[in-house]
Design an enzyme around this catalytic site. Structure first.
Site, PDB file in Angstrom:
ATOM      1  CG  HIS A   1      49.578  -5.020-101.856  1.00 37.26           C
ATOM      2  ND1 HIS A   1      48.764  -4.916-100.750  1.00 37.26           N
ATOM      3  CD2 HIS A   1      49.430  -6.292-102.319  1.00 37.26           C
ATOM      4  CE1 HIS A   1      48.127  -6.079-100.571  1.00 37.26           C
ATOM      5  NE2 HIS A   1      48.512  -6.918-101.497  1.00 37.26           N
TER       6      HIS A   1
ATOM      7  CG  ASP B   1      40.751 -10.013-104.747  1.00 45.81           C
ATOM      8  OD1 ASP B   1      39.835 -10.845-104.642  1.00 45.81           O
ATOM      9  OD2 ASP B   1      41.965 -10.319-104.698  1.00 45.81           O
TER      10      ASP B   1
ATOM     11  CE  LYS C   1      43.443 -12.654-101.707  1.00 41.88           C
ATOM     12  NZ  LYS C   1      43.601 -11.204-101.728  1.00 41.88           N
TER      13      LYS C   1
END
Ligand code: CA
Length: 441
Positions: free
Chosen positions: A146, A245, A265
């Protein structure tokens, strides 16, 4: 952690639905959650999932005449959150698991079966609540795949920062907006700036994304100033939940430097209602990721032979999407991500040892996110921004819709499973959320 009779693959339950192939909650799982009867005004309380039922822990403890640590643990699960149970520690969790497994076993005496059968509530009739009160939430960044995929978009010549292989990177998130599966997610308004614009604008995020993660639920905490050594780190982990998330990429791109994620976020993070305990995950322990040749070895406080051999968890995690149109057409959700946690660069124990290495105190119920879990292959990306390469290559959904990022009305459904030859497979339930339009300005 050793296997015991609670992991015996031959053990069946008298709760018949728990024995069905592919059931998420066989008797080998026994995850803890907080529930109440749908539509009732009763106080939420601790329960354990078995098959398609949830067993009321307080009532079951009374009916079974539990004693000692098992009784103390069941009592600690009687309130509206499982923090007191998390705080008790492994001997208590194991005692309760052993007692519940015995009572739910098909071998249990008929009288004991009857004593607790009336304290089962069908999951279909249960409202599932957030299982712990999360005091503090930290999100890590543990997948090198990632980090490289994302880094390549922002820094093509330097995708993986040099500190990644030395420290588990993380940031302190916000716990107030962590919601349980089924809670709708309001698209955030925020400040964004197009590359060719002179000034930013405030409005609905146009690049809403998900992140496939797992969350470690902290058990007993540590005193301020007293680091948890790696060898004891897993004694401080109660269990694992699913974690999505949600992330607004356009807000993130404009705000993240120099201090990192903020409003991109903290508008919502979705968790699953069931905490799958580390005891249940014992058969699915795995070696730490084999570091590629040339990578540094972890510093001594982050490594030992035991963690390297068995410190990781083999959990397959998926994200599915169902749009409003797909719902109307009665189409099944479409899978976007299918990835494996064991490919992450840092183990759960390394996260705890690093987080407390400076003396920072963790408390029962704290949540540590693993960071987006992506694997090396196509289909293993844990976020749309990776799948669509920043929106350049949209995904086609069944029915012909295209998705570069998440649209209003889309429902994102996260699932996970552990499977291994010779073991009964266990699941995590779901962490699902439907996106609704941003508030009008
Ligand atoms: Ca994240």
């Amino acid at each position: 952690m050793k296997l015991d009779e609670t992991h015996d693959p031959r053990r069946k339950s008298w709760v018949k639905s728990a024995n069905a192939d592919g059931c998420a909650f066989p008797i080998q799982n026994l995850p803890f959650g907080v529930f109440r009867r749908k539509g009732s005004k009763e106080a939420p309380r601790g329960g354990v999932a078995i098959g398609n039922q949830v067993l009321d822990l307080t009532a079951a403890a009374r009916a079974l005449g539990l004693a000692g640590k098992a009784l103390e643990a069941a009592r600690a699960a009687g309130g509206t959150s499982l923090n007191p149970l998390a705080a008790l520690g492994r001997p208590h969790w194991k005692a309760l698991r052993l007692a519940l497994s015995g009572a739910l076993s098909a071998d249990a005496p008929a009288k004991r079966q009857a004593a607790i059968a009336r304290h089962l509530v069908p999951l279909a009739r249960a409202e599932l609540c957030i299982p712990v009160t999360i005091g503090d939430y930290t999100d890590f960044y543990t997948s090198s795949y990632h980090a490289t995929n994302i880094g390549r978009m922002f820094r093509p010549d330097n995708p993986l920062m040099p500190n990644f292989k030395w420290i588990p990177i993380g940031y302190h998130g916000r716990s107030s907006s962590i919601v349980v599966s089924g809670t709708r997610v309001v698209r955030p308004n925020g400040q964004t700036k197009a590359a060719d614009a002179e000034a930013p604008a405030f409005g609905p995020s146009k690049r809403l994304d998900y992140e496939v993660e797992l969350g470690l639920v902290i058990g007993p905490g540590n005193a301020l100033g007293k680091p948890v050594p790696l060898s004891r780190a897993l004694d401080h982990v109660f269990g694992v939940v699913l974690l999505n998330d949600w992330s607004a990429r356009d807000i993130q791109a404009w705000e993240y430097q120099p201090l990192g994620p903020f409003l991109a976020k903290n508008f919502a993070s979705t968790v699953s209602p069931w905490i799958v305990t580390l005891e249940a995950l014992t058969p699915f322990r795995a070696p730490a990721l084999q570091r590629p040749a040339g990578d540094p070895q972890p510093l001594p406080y982050l490594t030992d032979a035991h963690d390297a051999a068995t410190g990781h968890l083999d959990i397959e995690v998926e994200m599915w999407l169902r749009s409003a149109k797909m719902r109307a057409m009665k189409r099944e959700p479409h899978r976007l991500s299918h990835t494996s946690y064991k490919s992450s660069y840092w183990t759960p124990a390394q996260l705890v040892a690093h987080h407390t290495g400076n003396g920072c105190n963790l408390r029962p119920g704290d949540l540590l996110g693993t960071g987006t879990i992506s694997g090396p292959a196509r289909g293993e990306e844990g976020a749309l921004i990776e799948i669509t390469q920043g929106g350049k290559f949209p995904v086609e959904l069944p029915g012909g819709e295209m998705r570069a990022f998440i649209a209003d009305g889309d429902e994102l459904i996260q699932r996970a499973r552990c499977a291994r030859a010779g073991c009964v497979s266990i699941g995590f339930g779901e962490a699902a959320g439907r996106v609704v339009p941003a508030p009008a300005l």
